[in-house]
Enzyme design. Sequence first.
Site, PDB file in Angstrom:
ATOM      1  N   GLY A  31       0.802  -1.225   0.000  1.00  0.00           N
ATOM      2  CA  GLY A  31       0.000   0.000   0.000  1.00  0.00           C
ATOM      3  C   GLY A  31       0.829   1.267   0.000  1.00  0.00           C
ATOM      4  O   GLY A  31       2.021   1.243  -0.298  1.00  0.00           O
ATOM      5  N   PHE A  32       0.167   2.381   0.332  1.00  0.00           N
ATOM      6  CA  PHE A  32       0.719   3.728   0.193  1.00  0.00           C
ATOM      7  C   PHE A  32       1.208   3.867  -1.256  1.00  0.00           C
ATOM      8  O   PHE A  32       2.378   4.118  -1.538  1.00  0.00           O
ATOM      9  CB  PHE A  32       1.822   4.011   1.211  1.00  0.00           C
ATOM     10  CG  PHE A  32       1.877   5.472   1.574  1.00  0.00           C
ATOM     11  CD1 PHE A  32       0.867   6.052   2.326  1.00  0.00           C
ATOM     12  CD2 PHE A  32       2.912   6.294   1.143  1.00  0.00           C
ATOM     13  CE1 PHE A  32       0.882   7.410   2.641  1.00  0.00           C
ATOM     14  CE2 PHE A  32       2.933   7.645   1.444  1.00  0.00           C
ATOM     15  CZ  PHE A  32       1.927   8.196   2.202  1.00  0.00           C
ATOM     16  N   GLY A  36       4.994   3.578  -9.126  1.00  0.00           N
ATOM     17  CA  GLY A  36       5.625   2.266  -9.314  1.00  0.00           C
ATOM     18  C   GLY A  36       4.561   1.177  -9.252  1.00  0.00           C
ATOM     19  O   GLY A  36       4.441   0.345 -10.160  1.00  0.00           O
ATOM     20  N   HIS A  37       3.773   1.200  -8.166  1.00  0.00           N
ATOM     21  CA  HIS A  37       2.700   0.207  -8.019  1.00  0.00           C
ATOM     22  C   HIS A  37       1.719   0.289  -9.191  1.00  0.00           C
ATOM     23  O   HIS A  37       1.268  -0.729  -9.721  1.00  0.00           O
ATOM     24  CB  HIS A  37       1.908   0.466  -6.736  1.00  0.00           C
ATOM     25  CG  HIS A  37       2.714   0.418  -5.469  1.00  0.00           C
ATOM     26  ND1 HIS A  37       2.923   1.524  -4.669  1.00  0.00           N
ATOM     27  CD2 HIS A  37       3.361  -0.611  -4.859  1.00  0.00           C
ATOM     28  CE1 HIS A  37       3.652   1.177  -3.619  1.00  0.00           C
ATOM     29  NE2 HIS A  37       3.933  -0.102  -3.715  1.00  0.00           N
ATOM     30  N   MET A 148      11.294  -4.573 -10.345  1.00  0.00           N
ATOM     31  CA  MET A 148      12.743  -4.831 -10.312  1.00  0.00           C
ATOM     32  C   MET A 148      13.436  -3.944  -9.276  1.00  0.00           C
ATOM     33  O   MET A 148      14.586  -4.170  -8.947  1.00  0.00           O
ATOM     34  CB  MET A 148      13.358  -4.604 -11.695  1.00  0.00           C
ATOM     35  CG  MET A 148      13.288  -5.814 -12.607  1.00  0.00           C
ATOM     36  SD  MET A 148      14.120  -7.259 -11.906  1.00  0.00           S
ATOM     37  CE  MET A 148      15.836  -6.772 -12.093  1.00  0.00           C
ATOM     38  N   GLN A 153      14.150  -9.710  -4.371  1.00  0.00           N
ATOM     39  CA  GLN A 153      12.812 -10.302  -4.210  1.00  0.00           C
ATOM     40  C   GLN A 153      12.389 -11.017  -5.499  1.00  0.00           C
ATOM     41  O   GLN A 153      11.885 -12.139  -5.458  1.00  0.00           O
ATOM     42  CB  GLN A 153      11.823  -9.192  -3.846  1.00  0.00           C
ATOM     43  CG  GLN A 153      10.382  -9.643  -3.731  1.00  0.00           C
ATOM     44  CD  GLN A 153       9.515  -8.580  -3.067  1.00  0.00           C
ATOM     45  OE1 GLN A 153       9.424  -8.524  -1.854  1.00  0.00           O
ATOM     46  NE2 GLN A 153       8.883  -7.745  -3.849  1.00  0.00           N
ATOM     47  N   SER A 185       9.319   5.219  -4.097  1.00  0.00           N
ATOM     48  CA  SER A 185       9.168   4.307  -2.971  1.00  0.00           C
ATOM     49  C   SER A 185       8.211   4.923  -1.961  1.00  0.00           C
ATOM     50  O   SER A 185       8.207   6.143  -1.762  1.00  0.00           O
ATOM     51  CB  SER A 185      10.533   4.082  -2.310  1.00  0.00           C
ATOM     52  OG  SER A 185      10.363   3.510  -1.028  1.00  0.00           O
TER      53      SER A 185
HETATM   54  P1  AMP Z   1       5.831  -2.566  -1.827  1.00  0.00           P
HETATM   55  O1  AMP Z   1       4.463  -1.995  -1.605  1.00  0.00           O
HETATM   56  O2  AMP Z   1       6.928  -1.598  -1.577  1.00  0.00           O
HETATM   57  O3  AMP Z   1       6.018  -3.909  -1.161  1.00  0.00           O
HETATM   58  O4  AMP Z   1       5.928  -2.869  -3.384  1.00  0.00           O
HETATM   59  C1  AMP Z   1       4.974  -3.661  -4.033  1.00  0.00           C
HETATM   60  C2  AMP Z   1       5.477  -3.989  -5.409  1.00  0.00           C
HETATM   61  O5  AMP Z   1       5.719  -2.779  -6.130  1.00  0.00           O
HETATM   62  C3  AMP Z   1       6.809  -4.753  -5.386  1.00  0.00           C
HETATM   63  O6  AMP Z   1       6.793  -5.722  -6.420  1.00  0.00           O
HETATM   64  C4  AMP Z   1       7.813  -3.672  -5.661  1.00  0.00           C
HETATM   65  O7  AMP Z   1       9.004  -4.146  -6.263  1.00  0.00           O
HETATM   66  C5  AMP Z   1       7.041  -2.793  -6.634  1.00  0.00           C
HETATM   67  N1  AMP Z   1       7.610  -1.449  -6.657  1.00  0.00           N
HETATM   68  C6  AMP Z   1       7.893  -0.645  -5.598  1.00  0.00           C
HETATM   69  N2  AMP Z   1       8.470   0.506  -6.019  1.00  0.00           N
HETATM   70  C7  AMP Z   1       8.573   0.422  -7.367  1.00  0.00           C
HETATM   71  C8  AMP Z   1       9.090   1.269  -8.384  1.00  0.00           C
HETATM   72  N3  AMP Z   1       9.623   2.458  -8.092  1.00  0.00           N
HETATM   73  N4  AMP Z   1       9.032   0.853  -9.666  1.00  0.00           N
HETATM   74  C9  AMP Z   1       8.495  -0.358  -9.982  1.00  0.00           C
HETATM   75  N5  AMP Z   1       7.980  -1.215  -9.060  1.00  0.00           N
HETATM   76  C10 AMP Z   1       8.021  -0.833  -7.784  1.00  0.00           C
END
Ligand code: AMP
Length: 281
Positions: A31-32, A36-37, A148, A153, A185
């Site tokens: 979330g948040f 990217g998400h 990526m 991960q 992020s």
């Molecule tokens: P998180 O909420 O941070 O656990 O991220 C969830 C998914 O979004 C994971 O697969 C992350 O790798 C991806 N993710 C987070 N930040 C980015 C980004 N800047 N660009 C692409 N994917 C992202």
Amino acid sequence: MEIITSIQEMQKRIQQLKSDGKTIGFVPTMGFLHEGHLTLVEKAREKADLVVMSIFVNPLQFGPNEDFDRYPRDIERDEKLASEANVDLLFYPTVDEMYKSKHTFKVTVQDKVNILCGSKRPGHFDGVATVLIKLFNIVQPTYAFFGMKDAQQVAIVSSLITEFNFPIELVPVETVREVDGLAKSSRNVYLTESERKEAVAISQSLKLAGRLIQGGEENPLEIQKRMETHIMEHTSAEIDYIEIYSFPDLKTVTSISGLVLIAVAIRFTNVRLIDNMTFDV
Ligand code: AMP
């Protein structure tokens, strides 16, 4: 957009969708949401009939001194963004819902883990693997989309899918960046104004590595040294690691060749940031 909080209800819904012959693209998140998400959602839209997103801040993947309690959360905003991005089904379980059953088993990741974030965050990938096994069984996706940005991960999930025979296609998605190059992020909100400006040095150091490789540099130690100097000269942060491995098997390389991952983690006052780039030499 449907929002489901119960595992049982989710499984019922997924069963219906699957019996209608729908393919499911799954985007697991904490979330948040940021761009990217939402890019993962876009990719999922392109490939699958339906997009399922999960939002779950998974306590198992946070260490005792990490930021589980203060990890940024804003479900109302997330619901709006997910719905605007055309997510079909949002799975938003509580911690109790996900972990209410007895813990008879413990998942341990034993390869690709004693390096990079795995060595700095003991148990982190055990927690990631545990929650993903659960989520994969609940959502039963055709495709699962991972950024990526979290390259280790991606490498570990790829092994998880193969070794546990999940009939899922892993789709890695390129890192989405701010205009100045900083990887997007959820944790960027914790940067102070001056740290936010300094943080550009992370992606700059990776681009510097790219230029060195292009110029024929084959020695990983030399590349690491140059990146370290750049980060030290341009930020107040502490370097957690700068590491170089083959990708996706994450083995040490003595010379730059094939597909290599160069990854960085640095710590500012209230936040630890990671970034990486892969280079095919
Ligand atoms: P998180 O909420 O941070 O656990 O991220 C969830 C998914 O979004 C994971 O697969 C992350 O790798 C991806 N993710 C987070 N930040 C980015 C980004 N800047 N660009 C692409 N994917 C992202």
